[in-house]
Design a protein around this motif. Structure first.
Motif, PDB file in Angstrom:
ATOM      1  N   SER A   5      47.269  55.104  43.433  1.00 40.24           N
ATOM      2  CA  SER A   5      46.935  55.207  42.078  1.00 40.24           C
ATOM      3  C   SER A   5      46.989  53.873  41.283  1.00 40.24           C
ATOM      4  N   TYR A   6      47.764  53.009  41.749  1.00 37.10           N
ATOM      5  CA  TYR A   6      48.041  51.708  41.177  1.00 37.10           C
ATOM      6  C   TYR A   6      46.713  50.802  41.476  1.00 37.10           C
ATOM      7  N   GLU A   7      45.773  51.148  42.165  1.00 38.47           N
ATOM      8  CA  GLU A   7      44.553  50.717  42.439  1.00 38.47           C
ATOM      9  C   GLU A   7      43.632  50.698  40.951  1.00 38.47           C
ATOM     10  N   SER A   8      43.802  51.602  40.251  1.00 41.68           N
ATOM     11  CA  SER A   8      42.973  51.642  38.926  1.00 41.68           C
ATOM     12  C   SER A   8      43.304  50.552  37.968  1.00 41.68           C
ATOM     13  N   VAL A   9      44.438  49.983  37.998  1.00 46.49           N
ATOM     14  CA  VAL A   9      44.614  48.583  37.392  1.00 46.49           C
ATOM     15  C   VAL A   9      44.178  47.462  38.425  1.00 46.49           C
ATOM     16  N   HIS A  10      44.989  47.313  39.471  1.00 47.55           N
ATOM     17  CA  HIS A  10      44.867  46.161  40.483  1.00 47.55           C
ATOM     18  C   HIS A  10      43.397  46.031  40.857  1.00 47.55           C
ATOM     19  N   VAL A  11      42.403  46.909  41.085  1.00 50.58           N
ATOM     20  CA  VAL A  11      41.135  46.758  41.527  1.00 50.58           C
ATOM     21  C   VAL A  11      40.051  47.256  40.561  1.00 50.58           C
ATOM     22  N   TYR A  12      40.060  48.313  40.209  1.00 50.28           N
ATOM     23  CA  TYR A  12      39.043  48.921  39.269  1.00 50.28           C
ATOM     24  C   TYR A  12      38.903  48.328  37.882  1.00 50.28           C
ATOM     25  N   LEU A  13      39.950  48.111  37.301  1.00 52.63           N
ATOM     26  CA  LEU A  13      39.961  47.738  35.999  1.00 52.63           C
ATOM     27  C   LEU A  13      39.630  46.319  35.955  1.00 52.63           C
ATOM     28  N   LEU A  14      40.306  45.535  37.064  1.00 47.69           N
ATOM     29  CA  LEU A  14      39.946  44.111  37.324  1.00 47.69           C
ATOM     30  C   LEU A  14      38.389  43.800  37.537  1.00 47.69           C
ATOM     31  N   THR A  15      38.124  44.462  38.616  1.00 46.14           N
ATOM     32  CA  THR A  15      36.596  44.223  39.030  1.00 46.14           C
ATOM     33  C   THR A  15      35.703  44.532  37.458  1.00 46.14           C
ATOM     34  N   LEU A  16      35.884  45.784  36.887  1.00 49.69           N
ATOM     35  CA  LEU A  16      35.275  45.947  35.552  1.00 49.69           C
ATOM     36  C   LEU A  16      35.399  44.897  34.676  1.00 49.69           C
ATOM     37  N   SER A  17      36.381  44.316  34.405  1.00 52.92           N
ATOM     38  CA  SER A  17      36.481  43.114  33.495  1.00 52.92           C
ATOM     39  C   SER A  17      35.943  41.815  33.831  1.00 52.92           C
ATOM     40  N   CYS A  44      38.525  38.505  30.443  1.00 56.81           N
ATOM     41  CA  CYS A  44      39.179  37.682  31.209  1.00 56.81           C
ATOM     42  C   CYS A  44      40.485  37.931  30.960  1.00 56.81           C
ATOM     43  N   THR A  45      41.100  38.011  29.729  1.00 61.19           N
ATOM     44  CA  THR A  45      42.710  38.203  29.534  1.00 61.19           C
ATOM     45  C   THR A  45      43.038  39.620  30.043  1.00 61.19           C
ATOM     46  N   VAL A  46      42.232  40.615  29.938  1.00 67.88           N
ATOM     47  CA  VAL A  46      42.483  41.900  30.544  1.00 67.88           C
ATOM     48  C   VAL A  46      42.876  41.832  32.026  1.00 67.88           C
ATOM     49  N   ALA A  47      41.650  40.849  32.654  1.00 71.75           N
ATOM     50  CA  ALA A  47      41.471  40.681  33.967  1.00 71.75           C
ATOM     51  C   ALA A  47      42.744  39.948  34.511  1.00 71.75           C
ATOM     52  N   MET A  48      43.628  39.129  33.752  1.00 70.39           N
ATOM     53  CA  MET A  48      44.491  38.198  34.324  1.00 70.39           C
ATOM     54  C   MET A  48      45.878  38.995  34.096  1.00 70.39           C
ATOM     55  N   PHE A  49      45.935  39.886  33.447  1.00 68.82           N
ATOM     56  CA  PHE A  49      47.121  40.535  33.265  1.00 68.82           C
ATOM     57  C   PHE A  49      47.122  42.125  34.212  1.00 68.82           C
ATOM     58  N   CYS A  50      46.054  41.954  34.634  1.00 67.23           N
ATOM     59  CA  CYS A  50      45.933  43.395  35.603  1.00 67.23           C
ATOM     60  C   CYS A  50      46.356  42.850  36.911  1.00 67.23           C
ATOM     61  N   PHE A  51      46.144  41.857  37.449  1.00 65.27           N
ATOM     62  CA  PHE A  51      46.358  41.540  38.543  1.00 65.27           C
ATOM     63  C   PHE A  51      46.564  39.885  38.817  1.00 65.27           C
ATOM     64  N   SER A  53      45.016  37.576  40.499  1.00 67.26           N
ATOM     65  CA  SER A  53      43.995  37.169  41.029  1.00 67.26           C
ATOM     66  C   SER A  53      42.887  37.159  39.772  1.00 67.26           C
ATOM     67  N   GLY A  54      43.220  37.784  38.451  1.00 67.14           N
ATOM     68  CA  GLY A  54      42.737  37.735  37.163  1.00 67.14           C
ATOM     69  C   GLY A  54      42.521  36.592  36.774  1.00 67.14           C
ATOM     70  N   LEU A 206      30.395  37.062  40.195  1.00 70.17           N
ATOM     71  CA  LEU A 206      31.230  37.877  41.234  1.00 70.17           C
ATOM     72  C   LEU A 206      31.442  36.743  42.330  1.00 70.17           C
ATOM     73  N   CYS A 207      30.590  35.919  42.687  1.00 65.99           N
ATOM     74  CA  CYS A 207      30.645  34.805  43.749  1.00 65.99           C
ATOM     75  C   CYS A 207      31.804  33.830  42.942  1.00 65.99           C
ATOM     76  N   LEU A 208      31.542  33.473  41.861  1.00 66.62           N
ATOM     77  CA  LEU A 208      32.393  32.549  41.157  1.00 66.62           C
ATOM     78  C   LEU A 208      33.669  33.017  41.244  1.00 66.62           C
ATOM     79  N   PHE A 209      33.906  34.119  40.767  1.00 66.83           N
ATOM     80  CA  PHE A 209      35.330  34.797  40.663  1.00 66.83           C
ATOM     81  C   PHE A 209      36.039  34.747  42.122  1.00 66.83           C
ATOM     82  N   ALA A 210      35.207  35.140  42.929  1.00 73.23           N
ATOM     83  CA  ALA A 210      35.684  35.102  44.490  1.00 73.23           C
ATOM     84  C   ALA A 210      36.243  33.971  44.906  1.00 73.23           C
TER      85      ALA A 210
END
Length: 471
Positions: A5-17, A44-51, A53-54, A206-210
């Motif tokens: 369930s927590y991947e909805s924030v840690h992964v999906y929301l972060l990747t969407l951001s 970017c702010t949303v991604a940073m506070f998801c996980f 790596s954001g 995607l590449c730069l983020f990774a």
């Protein structure tokens, strides 16, 4: 991993951001509007506070903005936003001391770790099956999966032909991937009178983020990876390196101007078409592992809600002592969280006040699996399992499975936990018809019946007797 369930924030929301940030940066260049760059900063702010790596989204956006030739003065916006977020992350929020203590600045070592980390999809999907394997537990079942034996043989063949171990091969692939991206991205960024397309901007993001994530992790986790070197390939990181290779393929497919580029794009396209077949063994092996973990979690839920402490499923070691487990369960129960969110556990020990009828709509079989002494109370308890042959969907929709004794006292609860006939969880998951449950204060001379306990109403349905342990 991605079913949690927590991947909805840690992964999906972060990747969407990350994707939104890249597309907004592209729109800022196309529309020549700093407002769209502000939208990218919000993403970017949303991604940073998801996980953690954001944080890598900010440098990724700034490098992409440079490639899109945005005005230099606009860079103050993402820089200021990053500075504010870093202040919150490193100094204002709880746990900030631990974040700062993890930093280790050894550039050469970090570069090798970053390349190894980016190569983890190759290791987890292929090279890591060569001798000696990354995870021996996955090798035992691999020959029984479709194309599993061939996949393992090809990994060993690569080691023999190259004369290098699989970690060296993985590092080489990671280095080749990084170089290929940097060359391709530099050609797009520095080519005169050329502008990135939307697809190229998204792929580059995607590449730069990774790459930025690899940099952050290789600095922040360097000492940890030196102590536990295999953890650089851990599957919990797998999403971000996979994004890198996805972005790289998208970038190569988007560049088809010369004959060489068209050949590379064709090779990438063929590889992508073969990828599902190549990854089928690891998909099946991971699905088997996931189904085992899921059933174990459901057993823990059934035991906890029944009020039984089964030593076979509850940990009692250095990682989690029994006292800590009991204290955690007590807190969850007090706060009505996790498995205790459903209040039916409060009926354990009470006599059913409603009616009890039989129905021919359901075909159910249940039998004891094993008997044991409750590690908390010392009383006798039983673990049972069973299968719903017909009516599983209606049972799951209407209520839950409970156990009545001869006095109609509720003495146990059950959870649907596995698929029958035995199969692993797959993306197209069949309905789970198998269940596990527990009986508290078990008496061998008593009669126990499996009952469908309604979520609302006062009419319970008797399904079957809980039979003895099969021989």
């Amino acid at each position: 991993m991605l079913f949690h369930s927590y991947e909805s924030v840690h992964v999906y929301l972060l990747t969407l951001s990350v994707a939104i940030a890249g597309l907004c940066t592209f729109e800022a260049a196309r529309r020549h509007s700093i407002l769209w760059l502000a939208y990218a900063c919000v993403a970017c702010t949303v991604a940073m506070f998801c996980f953690g790596s954001g944080v890598a989204t900010f440098p990724a956006v700034m490098i992409l903005a440079f490639a899109l030739r945005l005005p230099w003065r606009w860079f103050a916006l993402p820089l200021c936003t990053l500075a504010f977020c870093l202040f919150l992350y490193l100094y204002a929020l709880p746990g900030d001391q631990g974040v700062r203590a993890m930093l280790a600045l050894r550039p050469i070592d970090s570069a090798f770790v970053a390349v190894d980390w980016l190569s983890s999809p190759w290791v987890r999907g292929w090279l890591g099956f060569a001798d000696p394997p990354l995870d021996p537990s996955t090798i035992s079942g691999l020959p029984y999966q479709h194309f599993g034996a061939q996949l393992q043989a090809s990994a060993n063949w690569m080691e023999r032909v190259s004369g290098a171990s699989w970690p060296v091969l993985a590092r080489a692939l990671g280095f080749i991937g990084v170089c290929a991206f940097l060359i391709g991205f530099a050609r797009l960024a520095f080519r005169r009178h050329a502008q990135l397309t939307r697809l190229q901007a998204l792929a580059s993001m995607l590449c730069l983020f990774a790459l930025a994530t690899a940099t952050v992790i290789s600095i922040g986790r360097l000492d940890y990876f030196n102590t536990y070197p295999d953890q650089v390939y851990a599957d919990r990181y797998l999403v971000w390196p996979s994004l890198f290779w996805t972005g790289l393929v998208m970038l190569l497919l988007s560049q088809t101007h010369s004959s060489l580029e068209r050949k590379l794009a064709g090779a990438c396209l063929c590889a992508c078409m073969l990828l599902p077949v190549a990854l089928l063994p690891t998909q099946e092996a991971s699905a088997v592992w996931g189904s085992i973990v899921y059933r174990n979690a459901q057993q823990i839920s059934a035991a906890s809600r029944t009020g039984v402490f089964d030593p076979a499923i509850f940990p009692d070691g250095d990682d989690a002592r029994r006292e800590d487990v009991l204290r955690t369960l007590a807190l969850l129960k007090q706060q009505r969280m996790a498995m205790f969110a459903n209040p039916s556990f409060e009926q354990i020990g009470h006599v059913w006040a409603g009616s009890l009828v039989r129905s021919d709509r359901f075909t159910v079989d249940a039998h004891l699996h094993d008997l044991f002494d409750d590690a908390q109370t010392g009383t006798r308890a039983a673990h049972f399992e069973g299968i719903v042959a017909t009516g599983a969907g209606q049972i799951q929709h209407s209520g839950e499975l409970a156990v009545f004794d001869s006095d109609n006292r509720i003495v146990g609860l059950s959870e649907f936990s596995y698929i029958s006939p035995p199969a692993a969880l797959i993306m197209r998951t069949p309905r789970k018809r198998g269940f596990d449950g527990y009986i508290r204060d078990y008496r061998p001379d008593a009669r126990y019946r499996l009952v469908l306990l309604p979520r609302s109403g006062t009419q319970a349905i008797e399904l079957c007797d809980v039979g003895p342990v099969p021989h």
